[in-house]
Design a protein around this motif. Structure first.
Motif, PDB file in Angstrom:
ATOM      1  N   GLY A 104      70.658   2.722  15.275  1.00 30.01           N
ATOM      2  CA  GLY A 104      71.022   4.019  15.833  1.00 30.01           C
ATOM      3  C   GLY A 104      71.896   4.837  14.906  1.00 30.01           C
ATOM      4  O   GLY A 104      72.606   4.294  14.048  1.00 30.01           O
ATOM      5  N   PRO A 105      71.887   6.162  15.052  1.00 26.79           N
ATOM      6  CA  PRO A 105      72.694   7.041  14.194  1.00 26.79           C
ATOM      7  C   PRO A 105      74.185   6.895  14.478  1.00 26.79           C
ATOM      8  O   PRO A 105      74.612   6.909  15.628  1.00 26.79           O
ATOM      9  N   GLN A 106      74.963   6.769  13.423  1.00 21.03           N
ATOM     10  CA  GLN A 106      76.416   6.639  13.561  1.00 21.03           C
ATOM     11  C   GLN A 106      77.147   7.942  13.272  1.00 21.03           C
ATOM     12  O   GLN A 106      78.371   8.007  13.391  1.00 21.03           O
ATOM     13  N   SER A 107      76.396   8.965  12.923  1.00 20.21           N
ATOM     14  CA  SER A 107      76.997  10.271  12.624  1.00 20.21           C
ATOM     15  C   SER A 107      75.923  11.342  12.778  1.00 20.21           C
ATOM     16  O   SER A 107      74.723  11.040  12.882  1.00 20.21           O
ATOM     17  N   ALA A 108      76.369  12.596  12.777  1.00 17.91           N
ATOM     18  CA  ALA A 108      75.418  13.711  12.843  1.00 17.91           C
ATOM     19  C   ALA A 108      74.502  13.702  11.623  1.00 17.91           C
ATOM     20  O   ALA A 108      73.310  14.019  11.726  1.00 17.91           O
ATOM     21  N   ASP A 109      75.033  13.315  10.459  1.00 17.72           N
ATOM     22  CA  ASP A 109      74.194  13.259   9.253  1.00 17.72           C
ATOM     23  C   ASP A 109      73.116  12.183   9.387  1.00 17.72           C
ATOM     24  O   ASP A 109      71.974  12.376   8.960  1.00 17.72           O
ATOM     25  N   ASP A 110      73.485  11.035   9.972  1.00 22.17           N
ATOM     26  CA  ASP A 110      72.486   9.995  10.221  1.00 22.17           C
ATOM     27  C   ASP A 110      71.375  10.516  11.121  1.00 22.17           C
ATOM     28  O   ASP A 110      70.184  10.249  10.894  1.00 22.17           O
ATOM     29  N   PHE A 111      71.754  11.239  12.158  1.00 23.63           N
ATOM     30  CA  PHE A 111      70.772  11.761  13.106  1.00 23.63           C
ATOM     31  C   PHE A 111      69.862  12.783  12.433  1.00 23.63           C
ATOM     32  O   PHE A 111      68.635  12.773  12.639  1.00 23.63           O
ATOM     33  N   LYS A 112      70.415  13.649  11.622  1.00 25.92           N
ATOM     34  CA  LYS A 112      69.602  14.642  10.920  1.00 25.92           C
ATOM     35  C   LYS A 112      68.600  13.953   9.985  1.00 25.92           C
ATOM     36  O   LYS A 112      67.457  14.406   9.839  1.00 25.92           O
ATOM     37  N   ALA A 113      69.021  12.840   9.378  1.00 28.88           N
ATOM     38  CA  ALA A 113      68.102  12.088   8.523  1.00 28.88           C
ATOM     39  C   ALA A 113      66.965  11.498   9.348  1.00 28.88           C
ATOM     40  O   ALA A 113      65.804  11.483   8.903  1.00 28.88           O
ATOM     41  N   LEU A 114      67.265  11.001  10.553  1.00 32.47           N
ATOM     42  CA  LEU A 114      66.222  10.496  11.446  1.00 32.47           C
ATOM     43  C   LEU A 114      65.239  11.601  11.814  1.00 32.47           C
ATOM     44  O   LEU A 114      64.024  11.385  11.832  1.00 32.47           O
ATOM     45  N   LEU A 115      65.752  12.784  12.098  1.00 26.79           N
ATOM     46  CA  LEU A 115      64.875  13.906  12.441  1.00 26.79           C
ATOM     47  C   LEU A 115      63.954  14.249  11.279  1.00 26.79           C
ATOM     48  O   LEU A 115      62.756  14.488  11.472  1.00 26.79           O
ATOM     49  N   ARG A 116      64.514  14.287  10.067  1.00 30.54           N
ATOM     50  CA  ARG A 116      63.687  14.600   8.894  1.00 30.54           C
ATOM     51  C   ARG A 116      62.601  13.543   8.718  1.00 30.54           C
ATOM     52  O   ARG A 116      61.452  13.860   8.374  1.00 30.54           O
TER      53      ARG A 116
END
Length: 401
Positions: free
Chosen positions: A372-384
């Motif tokens: 799971g994403p640990q930060s907003a940057d992690d989440f944005k990478a998942l979206l990309r």
């Protein structure tokens, strides 16, 4: 080592066929080359559409070894793992005078579990008996919210990474069961005496839905407002549980909306290894539909490229019932995109209805999951990453042995 993780997009619109080679008289064999066009390894489920339902399952091999597959009435699903910019050859075997028995570990599940053999009190609440999965169910007119006729108030579908449930009543919303490990958990969720709102060894309900769509449920967009499918004359669901793909199709019949009465059919489908649910919506009498994400006052991300095939609306932040980070996203084809909107309960995307139905995906990514994403940057990478895979599906071409 991480288990095989699939997801997928159908790329071949032709019936599996036999080439004119000398094959055993007992089977037809088709050969294909599958390619991964991305600069990253991928583990996904490849879908091959079929023009007609085969007589029994099809067996698939790669480099002479059997690989997991699932045959439906319309598709052959194949679990594949490919390195970056690599190809592999697969062979599809169809027995002429027999039906192969296939047995692979389940990686998806769908259910509607109904109480059987219990009692009902004078307030209409059910107890006793046991919950039993059903393949089809029409919502009883006497049903009331919280009466415990259905396990966890509706039907659910899952991969090993995440589970979703639909409130099988007038709320018409989708909720999220987050997971703390890769496993199938719905069969043991919502039983008498359990509490899925508290963290357990598999995870928990992580979303406060309220009056919203939750994540990815659908409504009409009329006069700049979201209208949920209510009231209706009848509501029914059919369940399709499978090894690599499971789905639930809900039908709202006789939906009264102003001077219109229409039917709405929505199919929710998940494939092995994926966080994504694909949604296919049919409602011929509507010009526009809306879907989206519950509004929790966290960061909202939107992406609608002029030259891209897929866009998204997403939210990320401390919005889980476990008081930690949760990311949610709806991915939509730009060919159907109209606008981003918002109302008191939802962050919305409006989609123009299509002659062949509207489709989109949604996914939830909880920070407590191992990946799971640990930060907003992690989440944005998942979206990309999800956008890259939607825009660049596996390639599939017929080949010679």
């Amino acid at each position: 080592m991480k288990r095989f993780i699939p997801t997928s997009l159908a790329v071949l619109a032709a019936l599996i066929h036999s080439h004119s080679f000398a094959y055993p008289a007992t089977e037809n064999i088709s050969h294909y080359t599958v390619g991964n066009p991305l600069d990253q390894p991928r583990q996904q489920v490849l879908a091959i559409p079929l023009k007609s339902a085969p007589q029994g399952d099809l067996l698939v091999t790669a480099n002479g070894a059997e690989i997991p597959s699932q045959t439906t009435a319309t598709e052959l699903l194949v679990a594949l793992e490919l390195d970056a910019q690599k190809h592999t050859d697969i062979a599809v075997h169809q027995l002429i005078n027999g039906k192969p028995e296939l047995s692979y570990p389940k990686q998806t599940y769908a259910e509607l579990a109904v109480r059987v053999g219990g009692q009902v009190d004078d307030k209409g609440h059910y107890s006793g008996g046991q919950y039993h999965p059903v393949s089809q169910m029409q919502l009883p007119p006497s049903h009331s919210i919280g009466n415990k006729l259905f396990k966890y108030e509706g039907f659910g579908w899952e991969s090993e990474q995440v589970a979703y449930r639909y409130y099988f009543d007038h709320r018409g919303a989708v909720d999220i069961f987050g997971k703390v490990k890769d496993s199938l958990s719905l069969a043991d969720t919502g039983l008498d005496g359990g509490d899925y709102h508290s963290l357990s060894d598999w995870g928990m309900d992580v979303l406060k839905v309220g009056p919203s769509l939750g994540i990815g449920a659908v409504g009409a967009w009329v006069d700049n407002a979201l209208i949920k499918p209510d009231p209706v004359q009848n509501m029914a669901v059919s369940i399709a549980d499978g090894t690599l793909q499971s789905s639930a199709t809900v039908t709202h019949s006789g939906w009264s909306m102003g001077d219109k009465t229409l039917d709405l059919t929505t199919r929710y489908r998940i494939r092995a290894g994926s966080h994504l649910t694909r949604v296919d919506v049919t409602a011929d009498a509507l010009a526009q539909l809306a879907t989206g994400i519950v509004k929790h006052g966290v960061q909202v991300l939107t992406y609608a490229p002029d030259d891209g095939s897929w866009g998204y609306i997403a939210t990320f932040g401390n919005q889980s019932l476990n008081d930690d980070d949760l990311g949610m996203a709806v991915f939509f084809p730009m060919s159907a995109f109209d606008s981003f909107q918002t109302d008191a309960a939802n962050e919305l995307v409006v989609l123009n209805n299509q002659p062949q139905a509207v489709h989109y995906y949604f996914g939830a990514y909880w920070s407590a999951h191992p990946n799971g994403p640990q930060s907003a940057d992690d989440f944005k990478a998942l979206l990309r990453n999800e956008i890259e895979q939607l825009n660049h599906p596996f390639t599939l071409t017929p080949s010679k042995p």
